[in-house]
Design an enzyme around this catalytic site. Structure first.
Site, short mmCIF file in Angstrom:
data_model
loop_
_atom_site.label_atom_id
_atom_site.label_comp_id
_atom_site.label_asym_id
_atom_site.label_seq_id
_atom_site.Cartn_x
_atom_site.Cartn_y
_atom_site.Cartn_z
N LYS A 1 0.82 -1.22 0.00
CA LYS A 1 0.00 0.00 0.00
C LYS A 1 0.85 1.26 0.00
O LYS A 1 0.34 2.36 -0.29
CB LYS A 1 -0.96 0.01 1.20
N ASP A 2 2.16 1.14 0.30
CA ASP A 2 3.06 2.30 0.28
C ASP A 2 3.80 2.45 -1.04
O ASP A 2 4.58 3.39 -1.21
CB ASP A 2 4.10 2.17 1.41
N ARG B 1 -7.96 8.49 3.06
CA ARG B 1 -9.00 7.46 2.92
C ARG B 1 -9.74 7.27 4.24
O ARG B 1 -10.98 7.32 4.29
CB ARG B 1 -8.35 6.14 2.49
N ARG B 2 -8.98 7.04 5.31
CA ARG B 2 -9.63 6.85 6.60
C ARG B 2 -10.37 8.10 7.05
O ARG B 2 -11.45 8.04 7.65
CB ARG B 2 -8.58 6.44 7.65
N ARG C 1 1.38 10.68 12.33
CA ARG C 1 2.43 10.11 11.51
C ARG C 1 3.41 9.34 12.40
O ARG C 1 3.38 9.42 13.62
CB ARG C 1 3.19 11.22 10.77
N ARG D 1 3.09 5.79 16.94
CA ARG D 1 1.65 6.07 16.95
C ARG D 1 1.00 5.52 18.23
O ARG D 1 0.16 6.19 18.84
CB ARG D 1 1.00 5.48 15.71
N CYS E 1 -1.21 9.31 -2.47
CA CYS E 1 -1.92 9.36 -1.19
C CYS E 1 -2.74 10.64 -1.04
O CYS E 1 -3.42 10.82 -0.04
CB CYS E 1 -0.95 9.21 -0.03
#
Length: 314
Positions: free
Chosen positions: A84-85, A132-133, A150, A156, A243
């Site tokens: 996904k990155d 997205r979230r 981040r 996190r 992104c």
């Protein structure tokens, strides 16, 4: 074109605990096939810039460009990425040699005091830097205060533990790979929060000319995951592929083993001026070209419904 496999392989990887887990996982799989493999840990620009969202500083490519430089300069032979990155368009001379079997593709709700999103009080602070979230959370709970978050997983979680947030949203696969299952209060269903393209899968990047290495890495490939994520990434690519695109895309195989994919996608307006747009399609997929076509069809459905295409970053 290199038709000779090096006697010893070097994997370029970011230095975060999760990235190292992923690289070591591939290292062990290659060692089991009889290869000698070492790791080259590197710090990327994306790891160093933590005060701004990725969409404002250059996108997902910030996590891979130093690793690509290591491949280009011969310091390493392959790079392991969270798929996904990985940008939807790789630089000329690089290719995804394979995609491995996907782990948990879903998002996790993480909180000390609340068991699920619905339990959060009005005005609660939720941490995520994913557009997205963010757009999905705004749809589900417009009363929440969404703050940027981040850093690697440990950073996190520490910020949550220090009381900066009432809850944070993380990829379940990363937590599970690091043995942090107990941090997950609940998993979002795809109906609640559709995953990002490629979420939960690993992609192995090499130089296009490394034909022997590409052939070797096919032993690690998981074709069902590769085809499903190819369809997801095709949606993202058609809508801009960065992104800064508030997009979810997720494909699952039919349960009747007919070789058909069910591909769903959601596009949201980060300014909140448009409702969430959803599209889905089912179709047979046996090779990458069919997966790409399925993704392009879903992307066009979103565009026809009013989604905006975002230009690819330079």
């Amino acid at each position: 074109m290199s038709t000779t496999l090096p006697s010893s392989l070097t994997i370029a990887t970011r230095k975060s605990r999760l990235a190292l887990w992923q690289a070591e996982h591939i290292q062990q799989r290659l060692k089991a096939l009889g290869h000698t493999v070492s790791l080259l840990g590197m710090s990327t620009t994306g790891d160093q810039i933590l005060d701004r969202s990725l969409s404002k500083v250059g996108g997902k490519g910030l996590f891979v460009k130093e690793l690509e430089t290591a491949l280009l300069e011969g310091q390493a032979h392959l790079a392991v990425h969270s798929l996904k990155d990985v940008p939807m368009e790789l630089p000329e001379g690089f290719v995804l040699a394979c995609v491995t079997e996907r782990g948990n593709p879903y998002d996790a709700f993480v909180s000390h005091h609340y068991a699920q999103l619905d339990d959060l009080p009005q005005g609660a602070v939720v941490g995520t830097s994913s557009l997205r979230r963010q757009v999905i959370l705004q749809h589900l709970r417009p009363d929440l205060k969404i703050e940027p978050l981040r850093g690697n997983i440990d950073t996190r979680l520490r910020k949550l533990d220090e009381g900066h947030f009432d809850a944070i949203i993380l990829a379940a696969a990363g937590l599970e790979r690091l043995g942090l299952h107990d941090r997950i209060r609940c998993l979002f269903t795809p109906e609640q929060m559709l995953p990002a393209a490629g979420q939960g899968a690993l992609g192995l990047e090499v130089r296009t000319q490394e034909s022997a290495l590409i052939a070797t890495l096919q032993a690690l490939a998981h074709p069902p995951t590769w085809l499903a994520t190819a369809a997801e990434r095709a949606v993202s690519r058609a809508l801009g592929g960065s992104c800064s695109v508030p997009l979810a895309a997720h494909a699952v195989w039919s349960e009747d083993n007919t070789g058909s994919l069910w591909l769903r996608a959601i596009w949201g307006d980060p300014e909140g001026r448009q409702p969430l747009l959803e599209a889905d399609i089912r179709g047979p997929v046996q090779h990458i070209e069919q997966a790409d076509q399925l993704g392009q069809q879903v992307a066009q459905m979103l565009l026809d419904a009013g989604a905006k295409r975002t230009a690819l970053p330079a």
